[in-house]
Design a protein around this motif. Structure first.
Motif, mmCIF file in Angstrom:
data_model
loop_
_atom_site.group_PDB
_atom_site.id
_atom_site.type_symbol
_atom_site.label_atom_id
_atom_site.label_comp_id
_atom_site.label_asym_id
_atom_site.label_seq_id
_atom_site.Cartn_x
_atom_site.Cartn_y
_atom_site.Cartn_z
ATOM 1 N N TRP A 95 7.775 -1.018 3.710
ATOM 2 C CA TRP A 95 7.019 -0.730 3.497
ATOM 3 C C TRP A 95 5.624 -1.203 3.239
ATOM 4 O O TRP A 95 4.074 -0.088 3.148
ATOM 5 N N THR A 96 5.100 -2.079 4.116
ATOM 6 C CA THR A 96 3.999 -2.820 4.750
ATOM 7 C C THR A 96 3.693 -1.532 5.626
ATOM 8 O O THR A 96 2.271 -1.389 5.936
ATOM 9 N N PHE B 248 0.460 1.870 5.794
ATOM 10 C CA PHE B 248 -0.710 0.679 6.059
ATOM 11 C C PHE B 248 -0.977 0.872 7.483
ATOM 12 O O PHE B 248 -1.544 0.069 7.645
ATOM 13 N N GLY B 249 0.596 0.988 8.454
ATOM 14 C CA GLY B 249 0.306 1.176 9.618
ATOM 15 C C GLY B 249 -0.093 1.922 10.410
ATOM 16 O O GLY B 249 0.036 3.214 9.647
ATOM 17 N N ILE C 163 -4.095 4.297 2.720
ATOM 18 C CA ILE C 163 -2.545 5.006 2.286
ATOM 19 C C ILE C 163 -2.572 5.919 3.275
ATOM 20 O O ILE C 163 -1.481 6.331 3.714
ATOM 21 N N PHE C 164 -3.971 7.208 2.853
ATOM 22 C CA PHE C 164 -3.828 8.402 3.063
ATOM 23 C C PHE C 164 -4.043 8.741 5.252
ATOM 24 O O PHE C 164 -2.978 9.278 5.230
ATOM 25 N N LEU C 165 -5.069 8.149 5.219
ATOM 26 C CA LEU C 165 -4.780 7.885 6.251
ATOM 27 C C LEU C 165 -3.874 7.262 7.542
ATOM 28 O O LEU C 165 -3.871 7.555 8.385
#
Length: 223
Positions: free
Chosen positions: A3-4, A8-9, A101-103
């Motif tokens: 999930w990370t 966020f990746g 998160i969107f980006l």
């Protein structure tokens, strides 16, 4: 699932299903954030029973790209007061989290389409920038042209990310997240190897030995 990396990746690829899921995750975070803001306003109302403070306001669900462009708008800074500063900081933290998160998910979805992160500019940044500052632009029929272009780019980006399948082969950003790997270009020799059973005779060529002296030691006729 990691999930990370997923939220966020910025490296790798995600398919359409995971991108739709990321939208639900962002919506859930947004609702939690607004609930926390509403709780803070309720506490402020209790602390100021007379209602003279700014605590009688309402929490807003409008957390999006417009908030980023508001930071570039001089009028928004002129209307800022010290009393609104704590709420602005809380709102900024929530905005940064949701925007990240969107980006991250959008860029990985672009990678799945074999497109670079720079496509975020025509698909999202440019249309949102035009929509935010459209009220400050002069009113004329000519302005309908960039408005139509912004709408087409926004719809194009929406279709690309939410509806179109990613590449079926390993592209420059990684393997197919669906696990159905295919070769983009297959030579005729690779195709034959994939469709023909292995044979030892096809791999090793045995040349039979011919008896007799070497050519240099042969005796010429009539010598």
């Amino acid at each position: 699932m990691d999930w990370t990396w997923y939220l966020f990746g910025f490296k790798g690829r995600i398919n359409r299903a995971k991108y739709w899921l990321s939208g639900l995750v962002v919506l859930s975070f947004m609702m939690i954030f607004v609930a926390l803001v509403q709780l803070a306003l309720t506490i402020d109302l209790v602390a100021h029973a007379m209602g003279t403070a700014a605590g009688h306001g309402k929490a807003s669900f409008a957390i999006g790209l417009d908030d980023i462009y508001s930071a570039l708008d001089p009028a928004a800074w002129q209307a800022l007061s010290f009393a609104k500063l704590p709420m602005l900081l809380v709102r900024t933290i929530g905005l940064v989290l949701l925007l990240w998160i969107f980006l991250a998910t959008s860029i990985k979805r672009l990678h799945d389409r074999d497109r670079s992160a720079w496509w975020m500019l025509p698909f999202f940044a440019a249309p949102q920038l035009f929509n935010h500052f459209s009220d400050q632009l002069p009113e004329s029929d000519f302005m309908m042209i960039p408005g139509a272009i912004a709408l087409v780019l926004m719809l194009w980006g929406f279709v690309e990310l939410y509806f179109l399948r990613g590449t079926k082969w390993t592209n420059r950003y990684g393997a197919d997240p669906l696990g159905k790997e295919q070769m983009r270009v297959r030579s005729e020799r690779a195709r034959l190897r994939a469709t023909t059973a292995w044979s030892q005779d096809s791999e090793i060529e045995m040349v039979p030995h011919k008896s007799g002296p070497p050519p240099a030691m042969r005796v010429k006729p009539m010598a």
